[in-house]
Design a protein around this motif. Sequence first.
Motif, mmCIF file in Angstrom:
data_model
loop_
_atom_site.group_PDB
_atom_site.id
_atom_site.type_symbol
_atom_site.label_atom_id
_atom_site.label_comp_id
_atom_site.label_asym_id
_atom_site.label_seq_id
_atom_site.Cartn_x
_atom_site.Cartn_y
_atom_site.Cartn_z
ATOM 1 N N ILE A 69 0.838 -1.206 0.000
ATOM 2 C CA ILE A 69 0.000 0.000 0.000
ATOM 3 C C ILE A 69 0.869 1.251 0.000
ATOM 4 O O ILE A 69 0.592 2.229 -0.707
ATOM 5 C CB ILE A 69 -0.957 -0.019 1.206
ATOM 6 N N ALA A 70 1.940 1.235 0.792
ATOM 7 C CA ALA A 70 2.842 2.393 0.832
ATOM 8 C C ALA A 70 3.530 2.623 -0.506
ATOM 9 O O ALA A 70 3.832 3.764 -0.875
ATOM 10 C CB ALA A 70 3.885 2.201 1.939
ATOM 11 N N LEU A 71 3.759 1.543 -1.257
ATOM 12 C CA LEU A 71 4.447 1.654 -2.549
ATOM 13 C C LEU A 71 3.493 1.952 -3.705
ATOM 14 O O LEU A 71 3.941 2.173 -4.827
ATOM 15 C CB LEU A 71 5.201 0.349 -2.851
ATOM 16 N N ALA A 72 2.196 1.978 -3.429
ATOM 17 C CA ALA A 72 1.202 2.041 -4.502
ATOM 18 C C ALA A 72 1.366 3.258 -5.394
ATOM 19 O O ALA A 72 1.186 3.186 -6.609
ATOM 20 C CB ALA A 72 -0.206 2.002 -3.912
ATOM 21 N N ALA A 73 1.679 4.416 -4.809
ATOM 22 C CA ALA A 73 1.778 5.644 -5.601
ATOM 23 C C ALA A 73 3.211 5.935 -6.042
ATOM 24 O O ALA A 73 3.520 7.062 -6.428
ATOM 25 C CB ALA A 73 1.222 6.834 -4.801
ATOM 26 N N GLU A 74 4.086 4.929 -5.961
ATOM 27 C CA GLU A 74 5.469 5.030 -6.443
ATOM 28 C C GLU A 74 6.234 6.162 -5.755
ATOM 29 O O GLU A 74 6.741 7.084 -6.398
ATOM 30 C CB GLU A 74 5.485 5.226 -7.965
ATOM 31 N N PRO A 75 6.359 6.109 -4.415
ATOM 32 C CA PRO A 75 7.069 7.170 -3.691
ATOM 33 C C PRO A 75 8.571 7.100 -3.928
ATOM 34 O O PRO A 75 9.117 6.066 -4.336
ATOM 35 C CB PRO A 75 6.733 6.865 -2.223
ATOM 36 N N ALA A 76 9.229 8.225 -3.637
ATOM 37 C CA ALA A 76 10.693 8.263 -3.706
ATOM 38 C C ALA A 76 11.312 7.907 -2.362
ATOM 39 O O ALA A 76 12.438 7.414 -2.299
ATOM 40 C CB ALA A 76 11.158 9.659 -4.138
ATOM 41 N N LEU A 77 10.580 8.177 -1.266
ATOM 42 C CA LEU A 77 11.082 7.923 0.080
ATOM 43 C C LEU A 77 10.044 7.133 0.858
ATOM 44 O O LEU A 77 8.870 7.520 0.915
ATOM 45 C CB LEU A 77 11.387 9.237 0.805
ATOM 46 N N LEU A 78 10.484 6.039 1.459
ATOM 47 C CA LEU A 78 9.625 5.224 2.304
ATOM 48 C C LEU A 78 10.127 5.315 3.736
ATOM 49 O O LEU A 78 11.296 5.030 4.016
ATOM 50 C CB LEU A 78 9.650 3.773 1.834
ATOM 51 N N ILE A 79 9.249 5.725 4.654
ATOM 52 C CA ILE A 79 9.577 5.774 6.074
ATOM 53 C C ILE A 79 9.034 4.499 6.707
ATOM 54 O O ILE A 79 7.828 4.271 6.725
ATOM 55 C CB ILE A 79 8.968 7.014 6.753
ATOM 56 N N ALA A 80 9.921 3.652 7.194
ATOM 57 C CA ALA A 80 9.531 2.386 7.815
ATOM 58 C C ALA A 80 9.705 2.536 9.319
ATOM 59 O O ALA A 80 10.837 2.542 9.824
ATOM 60 C CB ALA A 80 10.390 1.239 7.278
ATOM 61 N N ASP A 81 8.590 2.676 10.045
ATOM 62 C CA ASP A 81 8.619 2.942 11.483
ATOM 63 C C ASP A 81 8.508 1.635 12.263
ATOM 64 O O ASP A 81 7.429 1.145 12.526
ATOM 65 C CB ASP A 81 7.476 3.895 11.863
ATOM 66 N N GLU A 82 9.661 1.067 12.600
ATOM 67 C CA GLU A 82 9.744 -0.194 13.340
ATOM 68 C C GLU A 82 8.815 -1.266 12.742
ATOM 69 O O GLU A 82 7.969 -1.842 13.440
ATOM 70 C CB GLU A 82 9.426 0.035 14.822
ATOM 71 N N PRO A 83 8.968 -1.553 11.457
ATOM 72 C CA PRO A 83 8.018 -2.455 10.786
ATOM 73 C C PRO A 83 8.208 -3.924 11.117
ATOM 74 O O PRO A 83 7.388 -4.740 10.709
ATOM 75 C CB PRO A 83 8.303 -2.191 9.303
ATOM 76 N N THR A 84 9.275 -4.285 11.836
ATOM 77 C CA THR A 84 9.522 -5.704 12.115
ATOM 78 C C THR A 84 9.445 -6.034 13.605
ATOM 79 O O THR A 84 9.693 -7.174 13.997
ATOM 80 C CB THR A 84 10.918 -6.118 11.600
ATOM 81 N N THR A 85 9.089 -5.066 14.447
ATOM 82 C CA THR A 85 9.144 -5.271 15.892
ATOM 83 C C THR A 85 8.225 -6.393 16.358
ATOM 84 O O THR A 85 8.573 -7.189 17.226
ATOM 85 C CB THR A 85 8.780 -3.970 16.620
ATOM 86 N N ALA A 86 7.020 -6.493 15.806
ATOM 87 C CA ALA A 86 6.042 -7.470 16.280
ATOM 88 C C ALA A 86 6.153 -8.817 15.572
ATOM 89 O O ALA A 86 5.299 -9.683 15.766
ATOM 90 C CB ALA A 86 4.631 -6.900 16.098
ATOM 91 N N LEU A 87 7.198 -9.015 14.768
ATOM 92 C CA LEU A 87 7.320 -10.236 13.961
ATOM 93 C C LEU A 87 8.387 -11.154 14.536
ATOM 94 O O LEU A 87 9.346 -10.696 15.170
ATOM 95 C CB LEU A 87 7.676 -9.877 12.517
ATOM 96 N N ASP A 88 8.241 -12.459 14.307
ATOM 97 C CA ASP A 88 9.281 -13.379 14.764
ATOM 98 C C ASP A 88 10.510 -13.226 13.878
ATOM 99 O O ASP A 88 10.461 -12.614 12.805
ATOM 100 C CB ASP A 88 8.775 -14.829 14.788
ATOM 101 N N VAL A 89 11.628 -13.797 14.301
ATOM 102 C CA VAL A 89 12.912 -13.515 13.657
ATOM 103 C C VAL A 89 12.948 -14.004 12.212
ATOM 104 O O VAL A 89 13.601 -13.387 11.356
ATOM 105 C CB VAL A 89 14.076 -14.127 14.466
ATOM 106 N N THR A 90 12.284 -15.121 11.916
ATOM 107 C CA THR A 90 12.296 -15.633 10.549
ATOM 108 C C THR A 90 11.533 -14.700 9.611
ATOM 109 O O THR A 90 12.015 -14.358 8.517
ATOM 110 C CB THR A 90 11.670 -17.038 10.501
ATOM 111 N N VAL A 91 10.350 -14.261 10.028
ATOM 112 C CA VAL A 91 9.566 -13.340 9.215
ATOM 113 C C VAL A 91 10.274 -11.986 9.130
ATOM 114 O O VAL A 91 10.280 -11.345 8.072
ATOM 115 C CB VAL A 91 8.153 -13.177 9.808
ATOM 116 N N GLN A 92 10.888 -11.569 10.231
ATOM 117 C CA GLN A 92 11.628 -10.309 10.237
ATOM 118 C C GLN A 92 12.737 -10.318 9.189
ATOM 119 O O GLN A 92 12.926 -9.346 8.455
ATOM 120 C CB GLN A 92 12.229 -10.066 11.618
ATOM 121 N N ALA A 93 13.468 -11.423 9.101
ATOM 122 C CA ALA A 93 14.551 -11.517 8.118
ATOM 123 C C ALA A 93 14.006 -11.395 6.699
ATOM 124 O O ALA A 93 14.620 -10.744 5.837
ATOM 125 C CB ALA A 93 15.293 -12.842 8.289
#
Length: 352
Positions: A166-190
Amino acid sequence: MGQLLSMSGVGVSLPGLHRPVDVLKDVTLDVDPGEIVGIAGESGSGKSMTGRALLGLLPDGARVRGSITFEGTDLASGSSKSFRKVRGRRIAMVFQDSTAALHPMLTVGAQLTEHMRRHLGLDRRQAAARAVELLEQVRIPDPARALRSYPHQFSGGMRQRIAIAIALAAEPALLIADEPTTALDVTVQAGILRLFDRLVREMDLSIMFITHDLGVLAALANRTYVFYAGRVMETGPTEELLLRARHPYTAALLSARPETADTGGEPVPLRPIPGQPATAASSPPGCPFHPRCGDRVGMCSRSTPPLVQVSTTRIGAREAAHAAACHVHAPAVPPPAVPVPVTVPAHGEEAR
């Protein structure tokens, strides 16, 4: 190649009970095209507030000082209309909690095509075709079926991939990822981290990656900024910063990470940072970290140290400065530049 984003002397004040509270203080940072820049620090250090300041997503009554220049336009001196032109279109954000970021009553297709129809002017059929491509790009199985599904029908890792699409839908130049892996297990995080790395290489995308985990940045970010109490305490090429930390706060964060001994796999006792984290509202005079710092001297409680360059490292075509705001470990006169080899992590296909 010019900078994509440049923040210079940025401060953000929020209304307080008796007086305004400075939640960001003299923040200066930049992001180049095609670069991943990390922002690290404890909760309340100003990481997320920096991302929200770039999108104009601040509470009512907030005041912004300094300069925020994105693609040649100064957003800070403009009106809210300036932010609306870039928000979602040229700058997009992925939030930590994908469950809260996705509307539970709308299908994935409805949420994914809305941005494209608004920002890119696509009709319903074109937007649906583009949505399938985006879900394929972030490795969602059976994307046509996924468009007709609802967020609760996916796992946490899959929901986060949908949020990224969804964040990539409008083809942005800059993506701000605010702790996007905190709630995920290590395998999914990788897998998510490898996805971000691949998107940068394939889509001419820049990423500002916000996290409290310096280990994540070691595998992903070209350069890193370490925040504390709304200030940048140290910045530099990620490898240089992690191997040769010049601020006691950065060194303390590295020492507080869980690890095992080299022999036998026996656990090593955690070395927590003493005291309570300072916030922008409770920051003491002088260096905000001095009450918790074992290296403090008298002037640390009286004078706020400036961010001083201590070395320079070449990353690709640019010279990247390593700087720290410390009276003890950052000299007043920068030493000669010392070349440091930069290791590029191997690329691989992300795990599902």
